[in-house]
Structures are given as structure tokens and as C-alpha cells.
Design an enzyme around this catalytic site. Sequence first.
Site, PDB file in Angstrom:
ATOM      1  N   THR B 352     -73.379  -7.819  33.918  1.00  0.00           N
ATOM      2  CA  THR B 352     -74.120  -6.959  34.843  1.00  0.00           C
ATOM      3  C   THR B 352     -74.830  -5.817  34.104  1.00  0.00           C
ATOM      4  OG1 THR B 352     -71.947  -5.977  35.259  1.00  0.00           O
ATOM      5  CG2 THR B 352     -72.820  -7.429  36.931  1.00  0.00           C
ATOM      6  N   ASP B 353     -75.646  -5.074  34.850  1.00  0.00           N
ATOM      7  CA  ASP B 353     -76.412  -3.979  34.255  1.00  0.00           C
ATOM      8  C   ASP B 353     -75.695  -2.647  34.411  1.00  0.00           C
ATOM      9  OD1 ASP B 353     -78.659  -5.763  33.812  1.00  0.00           O
ATOM     10  OD2 ASP B 353     -78.986  -5.634  35.978  1.00  0.00           O
ATOM     11  N   SER B 378     -75.140   2.955  35.022  1.00  0.00           N
ATOM     12  CA  SER B 378     -76.180   2.070  35.495  1.00  0.00           C
ATOM     13  C   SER B 378     -77.210   2.032  34.386  1.00  0.00           C
ATOM     14  CB  SER B 378     -76.792   2.614  36.778  1.00  0.00           C
ATOM     15  OG  SER B 378     -77.946   1.878  37.086  1.00  0.00           O
ATOM     16  N   ARG B 379     -77.366   0.868  33.769  1.00  0.00           N
ATOM     17  CA  ARG B 379     -78.179   0.824  32.557  1.00  0.00           C
ATOM     18  C   ARG B 379     -79.672   0.737  32.821  1.00  0.00           C
ATOM     19  NH1 ARG B 379     -74.315  -2.891  31.295  1.00  0.00           N
ATOM     20  NH2 ARG B 379     -72.473  -1.754  30.618  1.00  0.00           N
ATOM     21  N   VAL B 380     -80.079   0.304  33.994  1.00  0.00           N
ATOM     22  CA  VAL B 380     -81.524   0.163  34.211  1.00  0.00           C
ATOM     23  C   VAL B 380     -82.049   0.978  35.384  1.00  0.00           C
ATOM     24  CG1 VAL B 380     -81.616  -2.121  33.163  1.00  0.00           C
ATOM     25  CG2 VAL B 380     -81.235  -1.921  35.614  1.00  0.00           C
TER      26      VAL B 380
END
Lengths: 130, 515
Positions: B352-353, B378-380
Site C-alpha cells: 500500500t501507499d 501517507s506516501r502520496v
Amino acid sequence: MTLARDYAQALVNAAHTAEKESTKAEPKKLVAQLVKHLETTGRMKLLPHIVRELGRLEAQEKKLAPQVEVAHQKDAAHALAAAAKHGIHANEARVNHTLVQGWRASSKGTLLDASAKRQLVELYKKVLTH
Amino acid sequence: MESIIKRIEEEISALTPNVQEEETGIVRTAGDGIAEIDGLQNAIMTEMVLFDPSFDGSLEDAIKDADPIYGLVLNLEEDGVRAVILGDASRVYEGMRVRRLGRLLSIPVGDALVGRVVNALGEPVDGKGPIAGTKLMPIEHEAYGVMDRSPVNVPLHTGIKAIDAMIPIGRGQRELIIGDRGVGKTTIAIDTILNQKSEPEATRPICIYVAIGQKESKTAKIVASLEESGAMAYTIVVTAPASSPAAFQFLAPFAGATIGEHFMEQGKDALVIYDDLSKQAVAYRQMALLLRRPPGREAYPGDVFYLHSRLLERAAKLSKEKGGGSLTALPIIETQEGDISAYIPTNVISITDGQIFLLADLFNKGQRPAIDVGNSVSRVGSSAQTKAMKKVSGKIKLELAQFRELEAFMQFSSDLDAETKKRIDSGQRMTQVLNQSEGHPLPFEMEAAVIFAAVNGYLDSFDPSQTSSAEQRLQDFLMREAKDVLAQIKETKNIDGDVEASLRAALDKFAERVA
Ligand SMILES: Nc1ncnc2c1ncn2[C@@H]1O[C@H](COP(=O)(O)OP(=O)(O)O)[C@@H](O)[C@H]1O
Ligand SMILES: [Mg+2]
């Protein structure tokens, strides 16, 4: 019991080849060879399992053998000829009244269905869902 | 009635005694929801087969018992195949004919599903009758490639302050919600669905809630509350309850993804929630055992990683050329005693991101939602965050990080200097401001305004322990007397210039009022 199944399958395969090539290796001889092999490898315990697997294979073969069914006896000749045209050769046609009309034939994994039953069932489903 | 008779007549007259050639197999054995089938040499994986109850019986029986029984081919073997029975397994018997359908497992998709509750095969289970106007889509297929995707750039607002401010999610993202049982995972998912109501209708995501292995009563409650709040108007529920066969629990997430993709492919936005994938993995393990696949780590079949990665890969933000639609995925994983290093959690975290990590400890201390901010990321999503949120989120993150350090320090020291005391008060205030009760997601402009007030000291006149009630008063005040400011934040998605000035003016007025 996959080992027993493998032995049973091998035995049947060997019997079939023997039949085709009409060599001397009749079933009797094949069984004798198998027993000897099981004895030398210490696997005689497998024998009853192999017999059971053979029974299963026989039932399967019967089900997968070429067969032609007709709704009425009078259609037999036509059905046998039609099935043969598609590569399913049976000696006789069995009467199955549930077909309503027409015929069907099967062999191995192939089914030819020209019965009214199939069409009526499909029709019924179509009318229901639309 | 007349029209049906007429149609039947038409159809019968159109009947031609054609010969249909097809490949069939025969059931060798059936049990535990699995059938071993002789024949079907050409069948392929995940192909659908039909156990044909009409083959042996009379026409009358066939019509009485017309419900089709589907199967899903999952093992290819030398002399046959093994298939999972998708339906009433008691109707499958030894010697039964099995027909190939020549297609991969498909389910109906379309707008008509909105507002409905369906099972893993897309069949309605809400007693509201058949679903018309759908088309069949295969349940598994290749995910979109890089060329067809665009970076995430539109926010998906959950309405939960802590998430939208610090762990923002973008449309097309995959964000994991992870934590023990009973720490508020489902609540976050459902509140996110409820919050889409405050999105403009034109861009409101269609929500798909997939309930896997849940108690039927629990799902019924969720559906009732979605209905009550009007959220079913844009929501579809896919349910594979704990009482349903493992195959259905295994398939349900794929059904949800397929239904969501349909909307994405129309250029719309969709949000799919898988609640939860731990239970899907357990169902898959059970199926694999029955299918005699060799078990691997924690007895899961070796390809369980691939199962989850190919499911989550289907979340996407499509490029303009592909219509610009999106499918956001919020998978849920249930941990045991907070252990995220177990096999399934590690897998899904890596796919997951980012993840929203909920802690039982925090939950028990009364923090709602019980998000462990330090370990959630939350990477994006931040590239999709609105300017308004960005403006306030940096400050609150910093304050909370400092507070966490001080909190640890506090345990050892009894007398604190004034500066430290102030910091701690402020940190407590921020923690409180992020508290939010179930069923009350906030429109993002309200979230931004409230957090703006907190980080700019407008709540400082209250004792830190009173923050929650202060915040409620602030919300009421803004709704009553600063509606236009909220509308401006919503429109410009920012808090600067004139908007900031008007907001500050309103907040000054509030501070005066409560002083
Ligand atoms: N933000 C919240 N405010 C109030 N109650 C909450 C909140 N989040 C969860 N709860 C309550 O906690 C309980 C467990 O939540 P739930 O979402 O079902 O947990 P999980 O899905 O992690 O098992 C439920 O009774 C729910 O009402
Ligand atoms: Mg839950």
C-alpha cells in the site's frame, strides 16, 4: 492415495496400448508383472488401494465412453449417424424420455446436445431473466 | 402476462434443432464446497463452469430447480480439474455433468448497483428484486500500466480531522487501515463514506463497502445507518458474511474492485473499502487446504502475497487520455495485539501507499480515533492535499511530535518550567482538537477552519481539558456566523489573503464572545 492412483492409471494405460497393438501382454500378464514389482519394492500393501482406484477408473471410463441418447426410438438411426459425423461413434442409442425431443451424444469430454430439453431450459432461463 | 406468452411463442418458433458441441466434465467427488471433475482438459484457471442439474433429470425437475450452480476452476490437474462450488454445494453430486462456460468468472457491473447490497457474485441479497441494466465483467484482469496512470492529485476527504490533516489520502491511492479488533477501523471507513455526502455531486465518489467474514447482523447495522443518513444513494455494499463459503469471502474483494473499476472507467471516482483482508486471507488459506496446495508461512498458501498485490494494484488514478477516473482503496487489516510484523500485515503494508495505524492503548485512553500518528503515513496523498489543509497540517504535526517527546519526559520530572508547561498544554489541546466522535465527519473547510483556530491560539483561553467542548462551540459559531467564510475556503481550497483575514476576524469575534 496418489501412488495407488498412479499405479492404477499406469496399468490401464498399459492395457490400452496392449489392446491396440494386440501384443501378448494381456491383462493377466500385466497384473502378474505389477504384483512382482510391488513385492520387490515392498509395496504389496498398496494392492487393495490399487484395486479400488481401478474401480474408480472403470466407472470414469464408462461415463466418458461414447454414448448416444434419443428421446424416441424412431430417431435412433438419425442420431447415431449425426453423432458419427461429429466423431462420436456408438453402437446403439439409448432411449431417454427426459430429452423431450431430439438427441444428444457424448464421448470423453465432448457433448453434442441437440435435445429439446436443453433448448427449453435455456429458453425458460432467458424468459425469466429478461 | 400476455407479453410473456407472446415472447415465449416467438422464442419457441425461433427454436432450431441445432447441434451444440461443447466440452463437459463429470464430477468425480464433491465435498467441503470443492468438486473434483474428470475431463475439462482445456479449462483454464479461474474459468467459470456450470454444474448442470438439468442434465439428468426431467424437464419439469430442471425448471423447478433452475438456479444455476457455478463453479470456479482453481486447480488444473493431469486428469481433470478441481473447482470451488459457488452456490448450494449440496446440489452437486457424483457423476453430475459440468459444462464449460468459456469465460472467466464474471459479475454484473453498472450504475444500477448503486444503493444495493449484493453478494460476491453480484447477486442482490437485499430483497429489493433483480438488478437490471448491468453488464458482465471478468472479476480478475490485468491492472492498468504506468502509462495509463497519472499521479494522485485530487484529495479524498475522509472528514476525519486527524487523517485529512496529517495522513491525507488522494483519489487513486491505496491506504491501509490497520489495528487490533475493536479499535475503530470500520468506523473510520464508514465515516469516510458518510463524508462523501459533503462532496459536490458531480465529483462525489461512488463508495463500495466490501464486508468480508463479518457477522451478518453487523453488516445489516452498517447498511441501515448508511441508509438512514442517505449515503446509500452513492454506495454499494458487497457482503460475504462469516457464514458464507470461504470461496465467497475470497472473491468478494475482487467483486468490489470490479464494480469500482466500472465507475473509474467511466471517468468517475470510486472508493472501495475491503473490511477486512485478514479474513480474506484466512478464507484463501482454507480453500488452499481443501485444494491440497502446499502451505507456506503461517500455513498460508505461498501466493497469498500475490493475491493481495493483484487486488490492490487495481486501485488507480487514470490518465486524462483514459478519462481521468480513479479507484481509491482502503484495505483493512486486523492485527493481533498490535503485531504488524506478522505475515499478512507485513505483506499488505508493503503493497500500500501508507497506513493508518490504530492502537488499542490509545483507544483505551479514550483517544478517538485512536490513530498512532507517529507510525502512520501517507506516501502520496500530500500532493493531493488542499492548500488550506497544507497550511495548517505542518504546524499541528510539529506540535504533536514535540508533545510526544515532552510527554515521555513528563513522566520523570515533577516541576516543569513555564515554557514547557505551555508546550504541554498546547500539545494536549491539539490532541483534543483531533478527537472526533463516530458518525460526525466534517466537511474539509470546517476541518481546516477548526485546526487553523487551534494552531493559531484561538482556543488558548480554554483549559486544555475543555478543548472538545470549546471546539464544538467554535463549530456552531462558524456555522451560524461565518458561513460565507467557510464557503470561501471551500471554493478557493485555501486560507490566505482576504479569506484568511475574514476567518481571523470571525475567530476574534468568537474569542471575544467566549471570553
Ligand atoms: N471515533 C469514535 N468515536 C466514538 N466511538 C468510536 C469511534 N471509533 C470507534 N468507536 C467505537 O468503538 C467500537 C469499535 O469500533 P469498530 O470500528 O467496530 O472497530 P474495528 O473495526 O477496529 O473492530 C465501536 O463500538 C465503535 O462505535
Ligand atoms: Mg471492524
